[in-house]
Design a protein around this motif. Structure first.
Motif, PDB file in Angstrom:
ATOM      1  N   VAL A 801       0.833  -1.192   0.000  1.00  0.00           N
ATOM      2  CA  VAL A 801       0.000   0.000   0.000  1.00  0.00           C
ATOM      3  C   VAL A 801       0.876   1.254   0.000  1.00  0.00           C
ATOM      4  O   VAL A 801       1.757   1.404   0.862  1.00  0.00           O
ATOM      5  N   ALA A 802       0.625   2.143  -0.976  1.00  0.00           N
ATOM      6  CA  ALA A 802       1.415   3.360  -1.094  1.00  0.00           C
ATOM      7  C   ALA A 802       0.595   4.622  -0.808  1.00  0.00           C
ATOM      8  O   ALA A 802       1.135   5.611  -0.326  1.00  0.00           O
ATOM      9  N   ARG A 803      -0.715   4.577  -1.086  1.00  0.00           N
ATOM     10  CA  ARG A 803      -1.544   5.776  -0.921  1.00  0.00           C
ATOM     11  C   ARG A 803      -2.973   5.345  -0.647  1.00  0.00           C
ATOM     12  O   ARG A 803      -3.488   4.399  -1.253  1.00  0.00           O
ATOM     13  N   MET A 804      -3.621   6.039   0.271  1.00  0.00           N
ATOM     14  CA  MET A 804      -5.023   5.776   0.585  1.00  0.00           C
ATOM     15  C   MET A 804      -5.745   7.117   0.735  1.00  0.00           C
ATOM     16  O   MET A 804      -5.210   8.050   1.340  1.00  0.00           O
ATOM     17  N   VAL A 805      -6.959   7.201   0.191  1.00  0.00           N
ATOM     18  CA  VAL A 805      -7.738   8.437   0.248  1.00  0.00           C
ATOM     19  C   VAL A 805      -9.193   8.083   0.519  1.00  0.00           C
ATOM     20  O   VAL A 805      -9.741   7.141  -0.062  1.00  0.00           O
ATOM     21  N   ILE A 806      -9.800   8.840   1.431  1.00  0.00           N
ATOM     22  CA  ILE A 806     -11.245   8.775   1.666  1.00  0.00           C
ATOM     23  C   ILE A 806     -11.839  10.132   1.321  1.00  0.00           C
ATOM     24  O   ILE A 806     -11.322  11.171   1.762  1.00  0.00           O
ATOM     25  N   VAL A 807     -12.909  10.138   0.545  1.00  0.00           N
ATOM     26  CA  VAL A 807     -13.679  11.350   0.307  1.00  0.00           C
ATOM     27  C   VAL A 807     -15.073  11.125   0.862  1.00  0.00           C
ATOM     28  O   VAL A 807     -15.801  10.250   0.388  1.00  0.00           O
ATOM     29  N   ASP A 808     -15.419  11.875   1.888  1.00  0.00           N
ATOM     30  CA  ASP A 808     -16.733  11.800   2.526  1.00  0.00           C
ATOM     31  C   ASP A 808     -16.993  10.388   3.066  1.00  0.00           C
ATOM     32  O   ASP A 808     -17.867   9.670   2.587  1.00  0.00           O
ATOM     33  N   GLY A 809     -16.245  10.023   4.064  1.00  0.00           N
ATOM     34  CA  GLY A 809     -16.407   8.715   4.682  1.00  0.00           C
ATOM     35  C   GLY A 809     -15.635   8.646   5.984  1.00  0.00           C
ATOM     36  O   GLY A 809     -15.047   9.647   6.445  1.00  0.00           O
ATOM     37  N   THR A 810     -15.603   7.466   6.589  1.00  0.00           N
ATOM     38  CA  THR A 810     -14.989   7.330   7.914  1.00  0.00           C
ATOM     39  C   THR A 810     -13.910   6.258   7.988  1.00  0.00           C
ATOM     40  O   THR A 810     -13.082   6.299   8.898  1.00  0.00           O
ATOM     41  N   GLU A 811     -13.898   5.290   7.065  1.00  0.00           N
ATOM     42  CA  GLU A 811     -12.939   4.204   7.222  1.00  0.00           C
ATOM     43  C   GLU A 811     -12.580   3.585   5.884  1.00  0.00           C
ATOM     44  O   GLU A 811     -13.415   3.421   4.995  1.00  0.00           O
ATOM     45  N   LEU A 812     -11.301   3.226   5.768  1.00  0.00           N
ATOM     46  CA  LEU A 812     -10.792   2.489   4.613  1.00  0.00           C
ATOM     47  C   LEU A 812      -9.684   1.566   5.106  1.00  0.00           C
ATOM     48  O   LEU A 812      -8.736   2.016   5.755  1.00  0.00           O
ATOM     49  N   THR A 813      -9.829   0.285   4.799  1.00  0.00           N
ATOM     50  CA  THR A 813      -8.836  -0.703   5.220  1.00  0.00           C
ATOM     51  C   THR A 813      -8.402  -1.544   4.023  1.00  0.00           C
ATOM     52  O   THR A 813      -9.247  -2.001   3.239  1.00  0.00           O
ATOM     53  N   PHE A 814      -7.084  -1.718   3.901  1.00  0.00           N
ATOM     54  CA  PHE A 814      -6.530  -2.639   2.908  1.00  0.00           C
ATOM     55  C   PHE A 814      -5.489  -3.490   3.629  1.00  0.00           C
ATOM     56  O   PHE A 814      -4.434  -2.992   4.033  1.00  0.00           O
ATOM     57  N   GLY A 815      -5.816  -4.772   3.814  1.00  0.00           N
ATOM     58  CA  GLY A 815      -4.920  -5.648   4.567  1.00  0.00           C
ATOM     59  C   GLY A 815      -4.756  -5.150   5.982  1.00  0.00           C
ATOM     60  O   GLY A 815      -5.734  -4.967   6.718  1.00  0.00           O
ATOM     61  N   ASP A 816      -3.501  -4.891   6.356  1.00  0.00           N
ATOM     62  CA  ASP A 816      -3.209  -4.434   7.718  1.00  0.00           C
ATOM     63  C   ASP A 816      -3.194  -2.912   7.850  1.00  0.00           C
ATOM     64  O   ASP A 816      -2.919  -2.384   8.938  1.00  0.00           O
ATOM     65  N   THR A 817      -3.449  -2.211   6.754  1.00  0.00           N
ATOM     66  CA  THR A 817      -3.371  -0.746   6.771  1.00  0.00           C
ATOM     67  C   THR A 817      -4.770  -0.157   6.809  1.00  0.00           C
ATOM     68  O   THR A 817      -5.624  -0.505   5.983  1.00  0.00           O
ATOM     69  N   THR A 818      -4.996   0.729   7.781  1.00  0.00           N
ATOM     70  CA  THR A 818      -6.314   1.350   7.937  1.00  0.00           C
ATOM     71  C   THR A 818      -6.169   2.867   7.971  1.00  0.00           C
ATOM     72  O   THR A 818      -5.279   3.409   8.645  1.00  0.00           O
ATOM     73  N   LEU A 819      -7.044   3.530   7.265  1.00  0.00           N
ATOM     74  CA  LEU A 819      -7.149   4.986   7.287  1.00  0.00           C
ATOM     75  C   LEU A 819      -8.523   5.333   7.850  1.00  0.00           C
ATOM     76  O   LEU A 819      -9.539   4.866   7.352  1.00  0.00           O
ATOM     77  N   SER A 820      -8.530   6.131   8.896  1.00  0.00           N
ATOM     78  CA  SER A 820      -9.786   6.510   9.543  1.00  0.00           C
ATOM     79  C   SER A 820      -9.977   8.016   9.481  1.00  0.00           C
ATOM     80  O   SER A 820      -9.009   8.792   9.398  1.00  0.00           O
ATOM     81  N   ALA A 821     -11.229   8.423   9.535  1.00  0.00           N
ATOM     82  CA  ALA A 821     -11.566   9.848   9.534  1.00  0.00           C
ATOM     83  C   ALA A 821     -12.795  10.042  10.405  1.00  0.00           C
ATOM     84  O   ALA A 821     -13.675   9.183  10.455  1.00  0.00           O
ATOM     85  N   PRO A 822     -12.867  11.147  11.133  1.00  0.00           N
ATOM     86  CA  PRO A 822     -14.068  11.403  11.946  1.00  0.00           C
ATOM     87  C   PRO A 822     -15.255  11.671  11.039  1.00  0.00           C
ATOM     88  O   PRO A 822     -15.086  12.077   9.884  1.00  0.00           O
ATOM     89  N   PRO A 823     -16.472  11.446  11.518  1.00  0.00           N
ATOM     90  CA  PRO A 823     -17.654  11.767  10.713  1.00  0.00           C
ATOM     91  C   PRO A 823     -17.650  13.243  10.314  1.00  0.00           C
ATOM     92  O   PRO A 823     -17.165  14.108  11.040  1.00  0.00           O
TER      93      PRO A 823
END
Length: 932
Positions: A801-823
């Motif tokens: 995993v090199a890059r992760m982006v969330i637009v209008d959301g709270t969670e994104l997980t790929f394997g062991d890597t998680t990106l979180s965002a507040p509501p």
């Protein structure tokens, strides 16, 4: 010669009085507008007007006949030119003949005899017989009237040149000839008849036999008021009519001629006017000024429409008012400037028709008037205008109307990377105007959101390796197309997916209709003229641009009509777009993309396509193909319940599209990049490869308009209460695409309409998950990727995993890597601060606590109103307010205000809606993570 009596179209009283009124004590010091010429310009002008200077008074009378001329006359020999733009050729060396710019035939001639006539009476009681040749469908080719128009236009242009020479040299011979010509123009004005066109479709010329309004006792025809405020008011003259005016459509907007007023201003103080007055036994200055006053009075009988032609009126009123010393005309001009800017522009500064062509026409006309004829004006001492109760001193109109400069600057945001205007609605292109395509500028391609108009411009990269995707979602407020959620794509230095733009040819219905745009046509119907609205917006550095818009009002039978675009930068210079279009409702969905309208292209498809011999019209349809042999603008698009535009789809090939497939739009000219579009399969899908007329390269020739084609892809699904998700990936490339494969990402969890897309390239893989909103849960079936978001993106390099982006959301997980965002913070808008209302800043006071911080680049707060419409407002800063409230400081005006109780929101600019209920806001988050 047979003869007909033209029946009066309106009953209006009295006769036209053009004589000037007695001096009003406001005579200006001429010249009001001095002219300055260089020696070289003087030399050139002397050569240009040498022939006119030799004309005797008798010859001047011949060139300015005491009868009406008509601009808008079609050629009876060919259907090549559109009625508004025939391209007649005329020369002073052969002043009594015309040559068609398309077929080359010279008129008048013995083949097309002017053997019929329309008989009318002018305001002086003189009877005129206007000869014509009767053509197809009863069209009256008043060719002699066009000859008369050309002669008069030549003299009108020449008198301006002569006047400038007098200003430069002081030689009275020039003032003498200018006085003769201007006086003749004034003398013949009472002999003109009201004339114009019947309508904007056929543009057929018409001459009216109706009496003209008298000049009021004070010389000032009152203005009826704003058209929007008038109920049941009928103009005394037809809308498309004029007396003096020529120009396209013979319209009242061309009645005044500021160029003639400028010319008179330069010579008015010459003694030659006194000499001519003595010779003729009348006051020549009074006669000419009365002519100018009468043209302004004609215009002032019409309501104030605040249209894109109004700058012509404003300029005419300002120039004539200053030259003849009529302050009310100048005040009228300034009032109209303020009204049009305050009422007819979106809050982002875009003209209400959302067309770059008409935006440019309108704001440049306003700018030219503000910066020249209105600039520095002062009322006569002691004068107070009875209409607006003001006295003007040293007018600085630019300060008086600050939104003007903002609207001028807004035009530069409506451009492709090569500088050409975006072809939104009725917008001319360089190619349709006979010019070449410009090279792309080697500059970063900017991202813009025209939040009031409704246009998302997603830009990535720079120059020839950059990309610009346009998602259009504006409403229909004049010169509109049925094009909500239209996609326009520019990449590799060229348009890849085109919108035809403007045309007056017979194929105007294709250019304006839904079939001619890159969108989904439902049930073979054109969209209705509804607004579209922004749903979401997000920007992640130089990597990603995302937007989503909806336009359910486009089709009353649909419950969902929305499109999301994600533009992504590739590892090597270049970018691509993931395009997801969701439609629910209706029984037939046609997803369309059209290739270049400027260049020849071939379309290659990965599917094995079956060639079709027939067109797509129903087999039982035996009606006409109305564009064959047609002339004039357009035809009926629906005949016997059949949308006949589908008959224009040619070179048809067909194949099932249940599985993922791709197509490539390749330019036949060397060195131009190509576009590969990959479309994810859907069950029950049929793919059509075809061509449609591209129109632009015909350069407004009806004879040529069917000869230029552009490649078209159409993906069709049929069924009752249909629900479709069209997902495609568009990649412009030069040499070879960077994406080696595109395929669906199967989801085992996700709402109906949620979709995943996988884009692979050399050493990298991009994963896209499109949900319906911020709370949409999505889980891939065979990969360790899940998200709760409207949109999420993962890029891996060699499996990491090199890059992760969330637009209008709270969670994104790929394997062991998680990106979180507040509501996303959301709630109600309690109050609005507006600089235009006297506040210190533009801001929203909201009922939700938000941590103070600066605004993020390209950050937008989505405000949703009670009628479902939205604004995407730029966030400059977030500050604490009082208690649990927060202050969202904006980068521009909010575009709305709240009632005292907050129960109603009212738009402060076009379209000025009152929207019930308190607005809601949503500050959608963008979370971006990159491996170091």
């Amino acid at each position: 010669m047979s003869c007909e009596r033209h029946i009066p179209a309106l009953a209006v009283v009295a006769t036209l009085l053009v004589a000037a009124l007695p001096a009003r004590g406001n005579q200006p010091q001429h010249p009001v507008f001095p002219a300055h010429l260089s020696d070289d310009q003087v030399s050139l002008l002397k050569g240009d007007i040498a022939a006119v200077m030799q004309l005797s008074p008798e010859k001047i009378d011949e060139f300015v006949p005491a009868r009406t001329g008509h601009y808008n006359i079609d050629c009876p020999n060919c259907d090549a030119g559109t009625p508004q733009r025939v391209g007649w050729q005329w020369s002073v060396d052969d002043p009594d003949h015309l040559t068609c710019g398309y077929c080359g035939m010279v008129f008048p001639n013995d083949q097309y005899l002017l053997d019929k006539a329309t008989t009318v009476t002018d305001a002086t009681g003189t009877v005129h017989h206007y000869a014509y040749y009767e053509g197809k469908d009863g069209y009256k080719h008043y060719l002699q009237m066009h000859v008369d128009y050309r002669k008069k236009a030549y003299m009108e242009n020449s008198v301006g040149q002569i006047a400038r020479l007098y200003a430069a040299t002081g030689e009275e011979q020039y003032a003498r000839q200018a006085a003769r010509i201007l006086n003749r123009l004034a003398e013949v004005y009472p002999h003109y008849n009201v004339h114009g066109i019947t309508d904007f479709t056929t543009c057929a010329p018409v001459i009216y036999d109706l009496e003209c309004l008298p000049t009021p006792a004070d010389g000032l025809q009152p203005v009826p008021g704003l058209a929007k405020d008038l109920t049941g008011y009928e103009t005394p003259y037809p809308y498309c009519s004029t007396l003096r005016g020529d120009g396209i459509d013979n319209w009242f907007y061309d009645e005044m001629c500021p160029e003639l007023a400028y010319a008179y201003d330069l010579v008015a103080d010459s003694e030659e006017f006194d000499k001519l007055s003595a010779t003729l036994g009348k006051d020549v200055r009074r006669n000419i000024e009365g002519f100018f006053r009468a043209t302004a009075n004609y215009v002032r009988t019409f309501p104030i429409y605040l249209g894109n032609m109004d700058p012509k009126l404003i300029t005419g009123l300002a120039v004539i008012g200053r030259v003849i010393g009529e302050p009310e005309f100048v005040h009228d001009a300034l009032r109209r400037v303020k009204r049009i800017l305050g009422w007819q522009f979106y809050p982002d500064g875009i003209w209400r028709e959302a067309s770059p062509a008409y935006h440019s026409q309108t704001v440049r006309g306003l700018r030219d008037c503000v910066e020249y004829p209105l600039k520095g004006y002062s009322d006569p001492e002691g004068y107070t205008n009875p209409q607006d109760a003001t006295h003007i001193t040293d007018l600085d109109a630019a300060t008086a109307v600050p939104m003007l400069q903002e609207s001028i600057d807004a035009l530069d945001r409506m451009r492709l990377p090569n500088g050409h205007p975006i072809t939104v609605h009725d917008a001319w292109t360089e190619v349709s105007q006979g010019e070449s395509v410009s090279q792309v500028r080697d500059e970063p391609i900017e991202t813009q959101l025209l939040w009031g108009m409704g246009q998302a411009i997603l830009g990535l990269g720079r120059g020839e390796t950059g990309l610009q995707a346009n998602l259009h979602f504006s409403g229909a407020y004049g010169h509109e197309h049925a094009d909500n959620l239209d996609l326009m794509l520019f990449g590799g230095g060229f348009e890849m997916l085109s919108d035809i733009g403007y045309t007056h040819t017979i194929l105007r219905p294709l250019a304006t209709g839904s079939l001619g745009h890159n969108l989904v046509v439902v049930d073979e119907e054109d969209q209705e003229g509804a607004d579209g609205y922004l749903e979401a917006w997000g920007v992640a550095g130089d990597l990603l641009r995302f937007c989503e818009a909806r336009a359910e009002g486009a089709y009353p039978q649909v419950s969902q009509y929305r499109r999301a675009l994600a533009a992504i930068t590739l590892p090597e210079p270049g970018a691509y777009v993931v395009d997801v279009f969701r439609v629910q409702g209706g029984s037939q969905h046609d997803w369309l993309v059209h290739g270049s309208a400027d260049h020849d292209q071939q379309l290659d498809c990965s599917l094995v396509l079956e060639k079709l011999e027939d067109n797509l019209l129903p087999s039982e349809y035996n009606g006409p193909l109305p564009w064959v042999g047609a002339s004039g603008q357009g035809f009926r698009t629906v005949i016997d319940g059949v949308h006949v535009l589908y008959g224009l789809l040619g070179d048809l090939r067909r194949a099932p599209g249940d599985a993922t497939w791709s197509a490539t739009f390749s330019y036949t000219e060397p060195g131009i990049p190509a576009l590969r579009t990959t479309v994810l399969g859907q069950s029950g899908t049929t793919v059509y490869a075809a061509t449609l007329p591209s129109i632009r390269r015909a350069q407004e020739s009806n004879a040529e308009v069917l000869n230029y084609r552009m490649p078209t892809l159409m993906v069709r699904r049929e069924g009752p209460e249909l629900q479709s998700v069209f997902a495609a990936v568009h990649e412009p490339y030069n040499g070879a695409p960077q994406l080696t494969s595109v395929e669906p990402l199967q989801l085992r969890e996700g709402s109906a309409g949620a979709i995943g897309v996988v884009c692979r390239g050399d050493g990298f893989c991009d994963y896209h998950l499109f949900g319906l909103d911020a709370t949409s849960p999505m889980q891939a079936a065979d990969l360790p990727i899940r998200a709760t978001a409207r949109y999420s993106f993962v890029r891996t390099h060699h499996g990491q995993v090199a890059r992760m982006v969330i637009v209008d959301g709270t969670e994104l997980t790929f394997g062991d890597t998680t990106l979180s965002a507040p509501p996303a913070p959301a709630g109600n808008v309690l109050a609005v601060r507006r600089v235009e209302a006297g506040d210190d800043e533009d801001a929203l006071i909201v009922d939700t606590p938000i941590a103070p911080r600066p605004g993020k680049p390209h950050e937008r707060v989505i405000v949703e109103f009670g009628d479902g419409s939205t604004f995407g407002l730029a966030v400059r800063e977030i500050r604490e307010s009082t208690g649990a409230h927060s202050l969202i400081v904006l980068g521009h005006r909010p575009g709305f205000e709240l009632s005292t109780a907050g129960a109603t929101a009212t738009q402060t600019h076009h379209p000025h809606r009152d929207m019930p209920g308190r607005p809601h806001f949503r500050l959608a988050n963008v979370a971006d993570w990159e491996r170091e």
